[in-house]
Each structure stands twice: as C-alpha cells, then as structure tokens.
Design a protein around this motif. Sequence first.
Motif, PDB file in Angstrom:
ATOM      1  N   HIS A  24     -18.354   9.062 -21.386  1.00 21.80           N
ATOM      2  CA  HIS A  24     -19.702   9.345 -20.887  1.00 21.80           C
ATOM      3  C   HIS A  24     -20.601   8.163 -21.211  1.00 21.80           C
ATOM      4  O   HIS A  24     -20.665   7.711 -22.351  1.00 21.80           O
ATOM      5  CB  HIS A  24     -20.251  10.617 -21.540  1.00 21.80           C
ATOM      6  N   ALA A  25     -21.317   7.639 -20.207  1.00 26.21           N
ATOM      7  CA  ALA A  25     -22.173   6.479 -20.397  1.00 26.21           C
ATOM      8  C   ALA A  25     -23.554   6.908 -20.885  1.00 26.21           C
ATOM      9  O   ALA A  25     -24.165   7.821 -20.326  1.00 26.21           O
ATOM     10  CB  ALA A  25     -22.302   5.695 -19.100  1.00 26.21           C
ATOM     11  N   SER A  83     -17.533  10.100 -16.912  1.00 23.99           N
ATOM     12  CA  SER A  83     -17.738  11.523 -16.629  1.00 23.99           C
ATOM     13  C   SER A  83     -19.202  11.850 -16.338  1.00 23.99           C
ATOM     14  O   SER A  83     -19.519  12.946 -15.862  1.00 23.99           O
ATOM     15  CB  SER A  83     -17.253  12.361 -17.809  1.00 23.99           C
ATOM     16  N   GLY A  84     -20.100  10.915 -16.610  1.00 20.31           N
ATOM     17  CA  GLY A  84     -21.518  11.124 -16.366  1.00 20.31           C
ATOM     18  C   GLY A  84     -22.317   9.980 -16.946  1.00 20.31           C
ATOM     19  O   GLY A  84     -21.789   9.140 -17.688  1.00 20.31           O
ATOM     20  N   LEU A 127     -34.822   4.895  -9.509  1.00 19.69           N
ATOM     21  CA  LEU A 127     -34.311   6.265  -9.431  1.00 19.69           C
ATOM     22  C   LEU A 127     -33.401   6.466  -8.228  1.00 19.69           C
ATOM     23  O   LEU A 127     -32.394   7.172  -8.310  1.00 19.69           O
ATOM     24  CB  LEU A 127     -35.485   7.244  -9.364  1.00 19.69           C
ATOM     25  N   ASP A 128     -33.767   5.862  -7.102  1.00 21.79           N
ATOM     26  CA  ASP A 128     -32.914   5.955  -5.914  1.00 21.79           C
ATOM     27  C   ASP A 128     -31.517   5.394  -6.199  1.00 21.79           C
ATOM     28  O   ASP A 128     -30.508   5.957  -5.761  1.00 21.79           O
ATOM     29  CB  ASP A 128     -33.535   5.183  -4.752  1.00 21.79           C
ATOM     30  N   LEU A 129     -31.481   4.275  -6.917  1.00 18.03           N
ATOM     31  CA  LEU A 129     -30.198   3.648  -7.236  1.00 18.03           C
ATOM     32  C   LEU A 129     -29.362   4.547  -8.137  1.00 18.03           C
ATOM     33  O   LEU A 129     -28.141   4.690  -7.942  1.00 18.03           O
ATOM     34  CB  LEU A 129     -30.440   2.293  -7.901  1.00 18.03           C
ATOM     35  N   LEU A 130     -30.007   5.184  -9.107  1.00 15.23           N
ATOM     36  CA  LEU A 130     -29.300   6.131  -9.970  1.00 15.23           C
ATOM     37  C   LEU A 130     -28.745   7.302  -9.171  1.00 15.23           C
ATOM     38  O   LEU A 130     -27.598   7.717  -9.356  1.00 15.23           O
ATOM     39  CB  LEU A 130     -30.239   6.655 -11.054  1.00 15.23           C
ATOM     40  N   HIS A 177     -20.137   8.360  -6.974  1.00 19.48           N
ATOM     41  CA  HIS A 177     -19.058   8.614  -7.934  1.00 19.48           C
ATOM     42  C   HIS A 177     -18.879  10.096  -8.235  1.00 19.48           C
ATOM     43  O   HIS A 177     -17.952  10.468  -8.951  1.00 19.48           O
ATOM     44  CB  HIS A 177     -19.333   7.848  -9.229  1.00 19.48           C
ATOM     45  N   ARG A 178     -19.796  10.914  -7.686  1.00 17.92           N
ATOM     46  CA  ARG A 178     -19.732  12.359  -7.881  1.00 17.92           C
ATOM     47  C   ARG A 178     -19.694  12.733  -9.358  1.00 17.92           C
ATOM     48  O   ARG A 178     -18.835  13.496  -9.820  1.00 17.92           O
ATOM     49  CB  ARG A 178     -18.555  12.964  -7.125  1.00 17.92           C
ATOM     50  N   VAL A 179     -20.666  12.160 -10.098  1.00 14.16           N
ATOM     51  CA  VAL A 179     -20.808  12.463 -11.521  1.00 14.16           C
ATOM     52  C   VAL A 179     -22.273  12.811 -11.787  1.00 14.16           C
ATOM     53  O   VAL A 179     -23.165  12.358 -11.063  1.00 14.16           O
ATOM     54  CB  VAL A 179     -20.385  11.270 -12.409  1.00 14.16           C
TER      55      VAL A 179
END
Length: 228
Positions: free
Chosen positions: A26-27, A55-56, A75-78, A85-87
């Motif tokens: 997890h990052a 994982s997130g 925020l858009d980039l996040l 990545h569907r996390v």
Amino acid sequence: MTSAAHTPLGGRLNTLVIDGRVVEGHAVLTPRGELVRGCADTLARTLEELPDRVSGVDLDMTDVVFMDTAGLQFLDLLDAYGRRHRVPVRATHWNGQPRRILELVGLDTEDPLRHASDRTAGPRTTSAVARERAEQLDELRVEIEQLRQAIVSRPVIDQARGVLMATHGCTSEQAWDILRETSQHSNTKLRAVAAAVVAGAEPKGPTPPEEVRRALRTAISRRLHGSS
C-alpha cells in the motif's frame, strides 16, 4: 522515494515535495508545500515510481499549505490513476486555505476522492472531480483570481496577517479571512487592503481609507466576535 518541483511564480519559488513509502503493498504519500502550477507533474513522477501492483494509495495532505486551480488537476490525476489501476485512492487531512477551495467547489473536505472510490466500474467519460468543478466554476474563478493576486502580493499580505494576529490575537487563517472579506466588502484589491493595514500599524502611518476601515471593523467583528 521523494519527488519535488520548483516552479517560479510571482517572483519566488513555490515548492512541492512528495515523500512516499510502500507498506505491505500500500502506497503512503505525503505532499508538502503548495499545489500550484507543476504540482500535477510532480505527482505524475511520484505515481510512476510506485510498484506496478499496489493495493491502494493514501495521501496525507496535512502539510499542503496553499492551492489554486492546479490543485484540481492534481486531484483529477489521482482519480484517473485509481480508475486506471482499479485501486482505492484517498487524499485526507486537508486544512486551511486548501480546505476552503474544496468547500468552494463542492468537494468533500475530508476526502475529495471519496465519491470516486468504486474503481470496479471502470473509467467514466467525465471524472466526478471534473464534473463538480464545472458546476462551481464561475464562483471558483473569482476566488482563484484573489488567490493569484495573493501569491504575487504575499510579502505584504503576510505582514498584514501578522499585524492582525498581533493586534487581535487571531489565528493566521482568521487573519486571512478578515483581509479577504474586507477586500470584498470595500471593493478594494486585497494587496491594497493589506498595504493599508501594514502602513496603519506604523507609529505615524497613514489611516486607511474610510471604506476600508469600515469593512475591516465589520470583518473583525464578524470573524472574531460572531456579530454582523
């Protein structure tokens, strides 16, 4: 893992540094500084350095002290990263002026990406962040224009905040709100209000214009004493 950007704006360097670590897949990222021009590039480099399968991603925004429209690109980039990545991606612990911008555009001030937490549905044509930004764009433009002026005029505004804090025992954020409200109600540029406050604090300094004095008294009374 650390990424940094130095962006010249208004005659000074605005720095965003993002420290990061990966704990059990997890990052955890910790941005420090200002979300201004170039911040999305810094974030992009940080995200590129993450392992292929995390994982997130959690961001602690405590040490982000300023934000303009570039913060919405951040925020858009996040949001896009989480969807691609569907996390789950979270950005929490907003405070001060950046939190005010989130309020202004109608985003969740605890986690502006909360409403985009379902990554299993795949990408949407327009991100939730972008959609909410569009709904509040007109009001945001007015606020951001003041913030841009504040960046350029930051030395005198910081001095004015210091004068108000010393004189009235208020916090830095309250002093900022007083200056901004005085500017709005007296139809005077924020820099001019700040300069008048600083000059008036000198032993033989000039008295601020009447409309500024009246608006300043009202703002102080409302912000610090709860009266209108």
